[in-house]
Design an enzyme around this catalytic site. Structure first.
Site, PDB file in Angstrom:
ATOM      1  N   ARG A  90      -2.467 -18.680  21.505  1.00  0.00           N
ATOM      2  CA  ARG A  90      -1.644 -17.622  20.423  1.00  0.00           C
ATOM      3  C   ARG A  90      -0.022 -17.829  20.576  1.00  0.00           C
ATOM      4  O   ARG A  90       0.749 -18.260  19.612  1.00  0.00           O
ATOM      5  CB  ARG A  90      -1.910 -16.534  20.271  1.00  0.00           C
ATOM      6  CG  ARG A  90      -1.223 -15.615  19.365  1.00  0.00           C
ATOM      7  CD  ARG A  90      -1.709 -13.974  19.600  1.00  0.00           C
ATOM      8  NE  ARG A  90      -1.226 -13.247  18.371  1.00  0.00           N
ATOM      9  CZ  ARG A  90      -1.280 -11.857  18.150  1.00  0.00           C
ATOM     10  NH1 ARG A  90      -2.271 -11.336  18.908  1.00  0.00           N
ATOM     11  NH2 ARG A  90      -0.450 -11.333  17.250  1.00  0.00           N
ATOM     12  N   ASN A 144      -9.953 -14.769  13.042  1.00  0.00           N
ATOM     13  CA  ASN A 144      -8.835 -15.472  12.226  1.00  0.00           C
ATOM     14  C   ASN A 144      -8.766 -17.160  12.218  1.00  0.00           C
ATOM     15  O   ASN A 144      -9.124 -17.509  13.547  1.00  0.00           O
ATOM     16  CB  ASN A 144      -7.419 -14.785  12.406  1.00  0.00           C
ATOM     17  CG  ASN A 144      -7.435 -13.510  11.683  1.00  0.00           C
ATOM     18  OD1 ASN A 144      -7.717 -13.439  10.454  1.00  0.00           O
ATOM     19  ND2 ASN A 144      -6.821 -12.706  12.705  1.00  0.00           N
ATOM     20  N   CYS A 164     -11.642  -8.293   7.056  1.00  0.00           N
ATOM     21  CA  CYS A 164     -10.267  -8.034   7.344  1.00  0.00           C
ATOM     22  C   CYS A 164     -10.012  -6.580   7.265  1.00  0.00           C
ATOM     23  O   CYS A 164     -10.370  -5.913   6.652  1.00  0.00           O
ATOM     24  CB  CYS A 164      -9.093  -9.061   6.501  1.00  0.00           C
ATOM     25  SG  CYS A 164      -7.546  -8.754   7.022  1.00  0.00           S
ATOM     26  N   HIS A 194      -5.201 -12.545   3.895  1.00  0.00           N
ATOM     27  CA  HIS A 194      -3.703 -12.670   4.599  1.00  0.00           C
ATOM     28  C   HIS A 194      -2.882 -13.135   3.484  1.00  0.00           C
ATOM     29  O   HIS A 194      -1.653 -13.502   3.656  1.00  0.00           O
ATOM     30  CB  HIS A 194      -3.446 -13.313   6.022  1.00  0.00           C
ATOM     31  CG  HIS A 194      -4.135 -12.756   6.855  1.00  0.00           C
ATOM     32  ND1 HIS A 194      -3.899 -13.016   8.323  1.00  0.00           N
ATOM     33  CD2 HIS A 194      -4.873 -11.374   6.919  1.00  0.00           C
ATOM     34  CE1 HIS A 194      -4.579 -12.298   9.171  1.00  0.00           C
ATOM     35  NE2 HIS A 194      -5.116 -11.372   8.328  1.00  0.00           N
ATOM     36  N   TYR A 244       1.592  -9.748   5.192  1.00  0.00           N
ATOM     37  CA  TYR A 244       1.807 -11.142   5.290  1.00  0.00           C
ATOM     38  C   TYR A 244       2.535 -12.127   4.256  1.00  0.00           C
ATOM     39  O   TYR A 244       3.126 -12.996   4.772  1.00  0.00           O
ATOM     40  CB  TYR A 244       0.562 -11.725   5.375  1.00  0.00           C
ATOM     41  CG  TYR A 244      -0.437 -11.610   6.633  1.00  0.00           C
ATOM     42  CD1 TYR A 244      -0.207 -12.171   7.798  1.00  0.00           C
ATOM     43  CD2 TYR A 244      -1.194 -10.230   6.679  1.00  0.00           C
ATOM     44  CE1 TYR A 244      -0.632 -11.882   8.928  1.00  0.00           C
ATOM     45  CE2 TYR A 244      -1.774  -9.915   7.963  1.00  0.00           C
ATOM     46  CZ  TYR A 244      -1.663 -10.457   9.075  1.00  0.00           C
ATOM     47  OH  TYR A 244      -2.380 -10.206  10.099  1.00  0.00           O
TER      48      TYR A 244
END
Length: 421
Positions: A90, A144, A164, A194, A244
Site C-alpha cells: 500500500r 478494495n 463499502c 469510491h 474520494y
C-alpha cells in the site's frame, strides 16, 4: 450459522467482532472462523475477539486457522477483507504515482490499478476454493478495489455482493445532523465504488421527503469541511460527493498535499503496531479507541446487515451494495458493477430504480467504468500493454507519457505479485 472471515488477522477485525457481538439478534452466529496466514497476528486478534464475545455475553465459538479450505468449509457466508502485499505494498501504491505527478492512492488511479492487479487473482482463487467446499455460501467482498473485485467474482459465477462503508457513514452523519434514527434515512446513492454522489437524503424510504436541500442549507459548511472541499462547490453541485471525488475535483491540490507528508500507509502501519501490542494484553476485552482512527467506520454494522439479509435473517430490506448494473444506469453495460441502493434478500441484491443521472456525473461514471473493464482485463490476462491501456483510460492519468511512466513503475514495484511479469 457459521461465518468465515478471510483476512481475519487484520487489526481491523475487532471492529467486526464488536458488531457481531452487539447485533447478535440480527445475525445469530454460532461459529466464527478467522482465517489468515499470519499466525502470530491471528492469535492476537483471535484472543481479543474471544474476550469481546465473552464480555458481551455472546456464546458463539471463535476459531482461528491458517487453513483456508478448513476455515470456509460449511460456512454460510465468507467475508473477504484481505490486503495482498500488506501495508508495504500500500505504501508503494501511495508513493510512486507521485513521481509522475499523479495521485497516489490505494483504490483509485495508478495505485488502485496496482492493488487490483495483485488482488483479483488471489480473490478468485479463494472464491473457487469456497465454491468447491461449499457452493451455497455467499461471498461478501470488502476487499478494495471493491467494484473491480466484485465484478471479477460475479463474472466468474460466484454468489457475491460487494460492500463499502461510505454510504453507511453518510447515513449515520446525516441522521445525527437531522436528529433522527439512522434507520429512517434512505440515501439516493449513485455511482461506482469510491465514485459516488448522494443526490437525495430521504426520510422514511425511497419515496420519502428529500431533506438534502435542508442539509446543505443548514449544515453545508460542516459537510464540506469533512470532505475537504470548498463550501461553494457543494452549493453549486447541490449534491454530496463522496470524499474520494476530491481526487478528481482537486487533483493537483491533493498531489501537492501528498508530497508534503508521510503516506497514509505509513501512518496505518505505525497504528497497527500499537494496536497489536494492545491486542496482546489479556485484560483488554473491548475494541480500543485507537481503532476508530484505523478507518472503515460502521463497516461492522453494514456487514451484519448485509449478511443477515442474504442469509434470511433480520437485515434491512434496502441496502447500498455493489452489484451488477443490469440496466439500472442505462448508459452503462449490464455487467458493469455499480454501487447503489438495492433490495437485498436470500436471492441476492436487486438494484432499485435510479432517477436520470446528471451528465456531470454520468460522464465520469462511464469513464471510470471503462477503466474498470480494462483494469479487470489486465488483472485476469496480464501484460504491459493491458496495464498501459487501463492507465491511459483512467481520468486521473489520461496522458500517454504519464501512462507509460506509471506502467513501468507499477510493474517494477509489483513484480513479485504478478505471475506474468
Amino acid at each position: 450459522m457459521k461465518l468465515a472471515v478471510v483476512g481475519g488477522g487484520s487489526t481491523y477485525t475487532p471492529e467486526l467482532i464488536d458488531g457481531f457481538a452487539r447485533l447478535r439478534d440480527t445475525l445469530p452466529i454460532t461459529e466464527l472462523v478467522l482465517v489468515d496466514p499470519a499466525a502470530e497476528r491471528l492469535e492476537l486478534v483471535g484472543g481479543l475477539a474471544r474476550r469481546i464475545f465473552a464480555k458481551q455475553g455472546h456464546d458463539g465459538k471463535i476459531v482461528t486457522t491458517s487453513d483456508l479450505d478448513a476455515g470456509v468449509e460449511g460456512a454460510d457466508a465468507v467475508l473477504l477483507q484481505l490486503r495482498v502485499g500488506g501495508q508495504a505494498a500500500r505504501n508503494q501504491d501511495e508513493t510512486w504515482p507521485l513521481e509522475c505527478g499523479c495521485v497516489g492512492q490505494e483504490t483509485t488511479g495508478a495505485g488502485g490499478l496496482a492493488k487490483a492487479l495483485r488482488t483479483v487473482p488471489v480473490v478468485l482463487d479463494i472464491a473457487e476454493r469456497v465454491r468447491r467446499t461449499n457452493p451455497d455460501a455467499w461471498i461478501i467482498d470488502f476487499t478494495n478495489p471493491v467494484g473491480i473485485v466484485t465484478r471479477a467474482l460475479l463474472q466468474a459465477g460466484h454468489k457475491a455482493v460487494g460492500l463499502c462503508n461510505v454510504a453507511i457513514g453518510f447515513q449515520r452523519k446525516f441522521a445525527k445532523l437531522l436528529d433522527v434514527a439512522p434507520s429512517s434515512i434512505h440515501l439516493d446513492h449513485v455511482g461506482l465504488n469510491h465514485l459516488t454522489w448522494e443526490t437525495g437524503v430521504r426520510l422514511g424510504g425511497p419515496e420519502g421527503e428529500n431533506l438534502l436541500p435542508r442539509l446543505l442549507a443548514e449544515h453545508g459548511g460542516a459537510i464540506a469541511e469533512d470532505l475537504h472541499l470548498p463550501r461553494p462547490v457543494l452549493d453549486r453541485l447541490g449534491v454530496v460527493p463522496s470524499y474520494y471525488l476530491r481526487y478528481f475535483y482537486a487533483h493537483d491540490e491533493v498531489v501537492r498535499e501528498l508530497g508534503t507528508k508521510p503516506s497514509r500507509a505509513a501512518e496505518v502501519a505505525a497504528m497497527e503496531k500499537e494496536l497489536l501490542e494492545m491486542y496482546g494484553d489479556p485484560a483488554l476485552d473491548e475494541k480500543p479507541a485507537l481503532l476508530g482512527k484505523r478507518g472503515g467506520a460502521f463497516y461492522s454494522e453494514a456487514a451484519v446487515d448485509l449478511a443477515a439479509s442474504l442469509l434470511g435473517g433480520g437485515g434491512s430490506r434496502h441496502q447500498v451494495v455493489n452489484t451488477y448494473n443490469n440496466g439500472t444506469l442505462p448508459f452503462l453495460p449490464d455487467d458493469a458493477v455499480i454501487e447503489t441502493q438495492a433490495a437485498v434478500g436470500t436471492d441476492g441484491a436487486v438494484p432499485l430504480p435510479v432517477a436520470a443521472v446528471d451528465p456531470l456525473y454520468a460522464g465520469l461514471i462511464a469513464n471510470v467504468t471503462a477503466y474498470e473493464e480494462l483494469a479487470l482485463e489486465a488483472a485476469l490476462r496480464g501484460g504491459r500493454d493491458r496495464v498501459f491501456k487501463a492507465l491511459l483510460a483512467h481520468p486521473l492519468v489520461g496522458q500517454y507519457a504519464y501512462a507509460d511512466g506509471l506502467t513501468d513503475r507499477l510493474i517494477a514495484h509489483n513484480r513479485e505479485h504478478l505471475a506474468w511479469a
